[in-house]
Write an enzyme that holds these catalytic residues in place. Structure first.
Site, PDB file in Angstrom:
ATOM      1  N   ALA A  52      30.517  29.304  20.660  1.00 30.31           N
ATOM      2  CA  ALA A  52      30.116  28.456  20.015  1.00 30.31           C
ATOM      3  C   ALA A  52      30.928  26.979  21.293  1.00 30.31           C
ATOM      4  CB  ALA A  52      30.701  28.612  18.869  1.00 30.31           C
ATOM      5  N   GLN A 200      26.036  40.691  26.606  1.00 34.15           N
ATOM      6  CA  GLN A 200      27.446  39.668  26.943  1.00 34.15           C
ATOM      7  C   GLN A 200      28.547  40.326  26.790  1.00 34.15           C
ATOM      8  OE1 GLN A 200      24.698  39.171  24.490  1.00 34.15           O
ATOM      9  NE2 GLN A 200      24.512  36.933  24.094  1.00 34.15           N
ATOM     10  N   ASP A 241      30.342  31.790  15.775  1.00 28.61           N
ATOM     11  CA  ASP A 241      29.538  30.399  15.802  1.00 28.61           C
ATOM     12  C   ASP A 241      29.234  30.196  14.564  1.00 28.61           C
ATOM     13  OD1 ASP A 241      27.226  30.978  18.664  1.00 28.61           O
ATOM     14  OD2 ASP A 241      28.080  32.930  17.861  1.00 28.61           O
TER      15      ASP A 241
END
EC number: 5.3.1.23
Length: 359
Positions: A52, A200, A241
């Site tokens: 983010a 990730q 986020d």
């Protein structure tokens, strides 16, 4: 902190956005030079730049570059071009609030300078984009200090997805206390969920932590319960986020399940985020738009050959929402918020406003 990782920055001439292509890590470290809004949009959408805070920084810099070459002779024409580029970049991804926060901040900067000549407005926009990046770097370290105050040397920490240097301007959010602890000899043991379907945790978090010399063990997402039950995890740290006004938190898919496991095993679950990720205009997690991505990310993207039957239906949300009552605390650059979040998050913003008035 991992050496020589600079995920998002303007080049010295201010003529290109330079990012590390995170889709290639850990097998290759390749920097890309982006000069057009289309290239920046694609980089955000395809996760070449992700996290983010990093998305917000990239959007701000991409917006500056998108209007840098404008030949508009007056403010109204320039503002029209600016709004077009802003709207286009805002369409790249729907969930990370930093994207919209950074673009709105750039527009506020433009409007503050509306009476200046166009070249001066452009320079002000460049300075604002650079300031967003510099402020995030400072926030990362401060978040790390607050989070580190909750830990003791030798603790086991579990993290999900990637909320480290690659996702921000510097230390990261959830990984910041780990890096600071490493610098001070805390010798944490870290368990990194691989984070399906885009891995990730495996590709980015494990890579980052190994680069920094941190003791990290990679686990499949469905192994989190086992390592918690074994007594190897003392705390869970994740980034996010978007945080809603009531403390509900959107983060990478699978985060909510980790929070539920942590609650079952009596393990504190911490969310680390700059205040730019907190959206007080969003009442609850039910109001957060959850991005859905391509089926191929689940069925074939990371495999040598397809690993699911042709034609099978796929549900691929990029994020889930962790309910506020599962979150032990939300750690920001202005302090640690605890339940009830409807009050403590407002208090953080009061502190922020006071600090900005004093600055």
């Amino acid at each position: 902190m991992p050496k020589q990782i600079e995920p998002v920055a303007l080049d010295d001439a201010g003529s290109a956005l330079v990012i590390v292509d995170q889709t290639l890590i850990p097998n290759e470290t390749r920097y890309l030079r982006l000069t057009t809004p289309e290239e920046t949009w694609e980089a955000i959408r395809s996760l070449r730049v992700r996290g983010a805070p990093a998305i917000g920084i990239a959007a701000a810099m991409g917006l500056y570059l998108g209007v840098k070459g404008s030949e508009a002779a007056d403010f109204e024409d320039f503002y029209h071009e600016f709004r077009q580029v802003k709207a286009y970049l805002a369409s790249a991804r729907p969930t990370a609030v930093n994207l919209f926060w950074a673009l709105d901040r750039m527009e506020a900067c433009l409007l503050r300078h509306r009476d200046r000549p166009i070249p001066e407005i452009k320079e002000a926009l460049r300075a604002e984009a650079e300031a967003i990046r510099e402020e995030d770097a400072r926030a990362n370290r401060t978040i790390g200090e607050y989070a580190l105050s909750l830990l003791k040397p030798g603790m086991g920490i579990l993290t999900h997805c990637n909320a480290g240097a690659l996702a921000t301007a510097a230390y990261g959010t959830a990984l910041a206390p780990i890096y600071l602890g490493q610098e001070r000899g805390y010798n944490f043991r870290v368990f990194a969920d691989e984070t399906r379907p885009l891995l990730q945790g495996a590709r980015l978090t494990a890579y980052e932590l190994m680069q920094a010399g941190v003791d990290v063990t990679l686990i499949c997402d469905n192994m989190a319960s086992a390592v918690m039950k074994n007594g190897w995890v003392d705390a869970v740290f994740v980034g996010c986020d978007r945080v809603a006004a009531n403390g509900d938190t959107a983060n990478k898919i699978g985060t909510s399940g980790v929070a539920i496991l942590a609650r079952h095993y009596g393990i504190p679950f911490y969310v680390c985020a700059p205040t730019s990720t907190i959206d007080l205009r969003c009442p609850t997690g039910a109001d957060i738009v959850i991005e859905e991505r391509r089926p191929e990310e689940v069925t074939e993207q990371w495999y040598a050959k397809r690993m699911a039957p042709e034609g099978v239906k796929v549900y691929n949300p990029a994020f889930d929402v962790t309910d506020a009552d599962l979150i032990t605390a939300i750690i920001t650059e202005y302090g640690i918020a605890r339940p009830p979040y409807t009050e403590s998050l407002k208090e953080l913003f009061r502190r922020k406003e006071e600090a900005e008035r004093r600055a």
